[in-house]
Design a protein around this motif. Structure first.
Motif, PDB file in Angstrom:
ATOM      1  N   ARG A 145       0.827  -1.218   0.000  1.00 28.39           N
ATOM      2  CA  ARG A 145       0.000   0.000   0.000  1.00 28.39           C
ATOM      3  C   ARG A 145       0.851   1.253   0.000  1.00 28.39           C
ATOM      4  N   HIS A 148       2.765   1.580  -3.313  1.00 26.81           N
ATOM      5  CA  HIS A 148       1.870   1.897  -4.414  1.00 26.81           C
ATOM      6  C   HIS A 148       1.601   3.405  -4.428  1.00 26.81           C
ATOM      7  N   GLN A 149       1.289   3.958  -3.256  1.00 28.78           N
ATOM      8  CA  GLN A 149       1.018   5.405  -3.178  1.00 28.78           C
ATOM      9  C   GLN A 149       2.247   6.210  -3.570  1.00 28.78           C
TER      10      GLN A 149
END
Lengths: 267, 97
Positions: A145, A148-149
């Protein structure tokens, strides 16, 4: 700056001992967490009072972190445990040590104790857990997560962090994104070999778990006490995952108490 | 600023200049008593560990930067200025006689 060459890579190590030159009563090894962390989280918090309490304090930067070498690959939990093992061999620390780990550093410390029960006098887990079957996918998911950001819109992500978490955290996040881009760490950690519940339960030395009251990890405390033969947990209210740096006095006090008790019991 | 503070500020400026050049290749940073380690110099906490070693090399063990910072709250460390370090070094050297 002290650099120790393990034969595999160069590790940045700092050591503090009693200032009056007296012989230390025991050795404690402090292992820091992932990505934004370094040995500095100990150096300016619990390390000075531990040294003043008579301990030989060893802290080091994990591979890829702080001032240690950054190989492109080799970031599984076993690689980290191998590094710790090699470091203590190079420093000729042969007797049992008290292990302290923050976040992922605690998973390394516990893994070392599981691999070498005879070399672990105690283990203190700060906002941390053993490498159980649920640990690897959970940490893998968090890493994915975050990455990815940062990968898709690093500038926006960093701007958000600056506003909500401050300039300092944003700079640390930038460094973390670089580490994740330049190495196989994001793939290696979730692929790490984990411990069975029997292997976790086989760690028989005293174990302390310290958790922030507002952290999800605090939910682990009852499980840890149930699985481990000699385990006590403490929840520090009003803190999240950064309880080590935010409440260093409280966290350090609990760990010193555990170490002193374990030293008395070992005599 | 008294002469002793001026001398310590000059020493610390030299140490920080060397650190910034070695770690970040910077060679034109201005440093005075109001300069903050975090926001102005953009030093990371691991750089402060390096600085602790440089201070010990320069002044001996009576200047213990780790103990100095360990006594502070996290927010105080973030706001730490060069001037506050200069005062601490001057006091430590006086205490050691």
């Amino acid at each position: 700056m002290a650099i120790v060459d393990t034969g595999q890579l160069r590790l940045h190590v700092q050591r503090m001992g009693p200032r009056d030159g007296s012989a230390p009563t025991a050795t404690v090894v402090l292992v820091h967490g992932l990505l934004t962390d370094s040995l500095a989280s100990y150096y300016f918090t619990i390390a000075p009072p531990f040294a003043a309490a008579g301990l030989d304090v060893i802290m080091y930067d994990l591979r890829g972190h702080g001032r240690s070498g950054r190989p492109e690959s080799g970031y599984t939990l076993d690689d980290n445990i191998d590094d710790l093992e090699a470091l203590l061999d190079r420093l000729e620390v042969t007797g049992p040590v008290h292990l302290v780990g923050n976040s992922y550093g605690g998973t390394i410390a516990f893994g070392y104790a599981a691999r070498h029960p005879e070399r672990a006098a105690s283990v203190s887990l700060i906002e941390s857990e053993p490498a159980s079957a649920t640990w690897a996918p959970k940490l893998g998911g968090i890493l994915q997560r975050v990455l990815h950001q940062l990968a898709h819109n690093e500038d926006d992500a960093l701007a958000w962090i600056t506003v909500h978490r401050g300039h300092n955290t944003a700079r640390l996040a930038k460094g973390a994104a670089r580490l994740a881009r330049e190495t196989s760490l994001p793939q290696d950690i979730p692929a790490s070999r984990v411990l069975t519940e029997d292997q976790i339960a086989a760690v028989r030395c005293p174990v302390l778990g310290v958790y922030g009251g507002d952290s999800d990890l605090a939910l682990l405390a009852p499980w840890l006490e149930k699985v481990l033969p000699d385990c006590r947990t403490v929840v520090v209210p009003g803190h999240e995952h950064s309880v080590l740096v935010e409440a260093a006095g409280v966290v350090g006090g609990h760990i010193l108490e555990l170490i002193e008790k374990a030293q008395v019991a070992a005599r | 600023m008294n002469p002793q503070e001026q001398a310590v500020l000059a020493d610390i400026t030299d140490l920080l200049t060397k650190l910034l050049e070695d770690e970040y290749g910077l060679d034109d940073v201005e440093i005075d008593m109001a300069t903050t380690f975090n926001r102005d110099l953009e030093l990371e906490s691991i750089d402060l560990v390096t600085l602790a070693g440089l201070l010990e090399e320069k002044y001996g063990r009576q200047v213990n930067f780790a103990e100095f910072l360990a006594g502070m709250e996290f927010d105080e460390i973030i706001e730490l200025t060069v001037g506050r370090l200069v005062e601490y070094v001057v006091q430590s050297l006086k205490a050691a006689g």
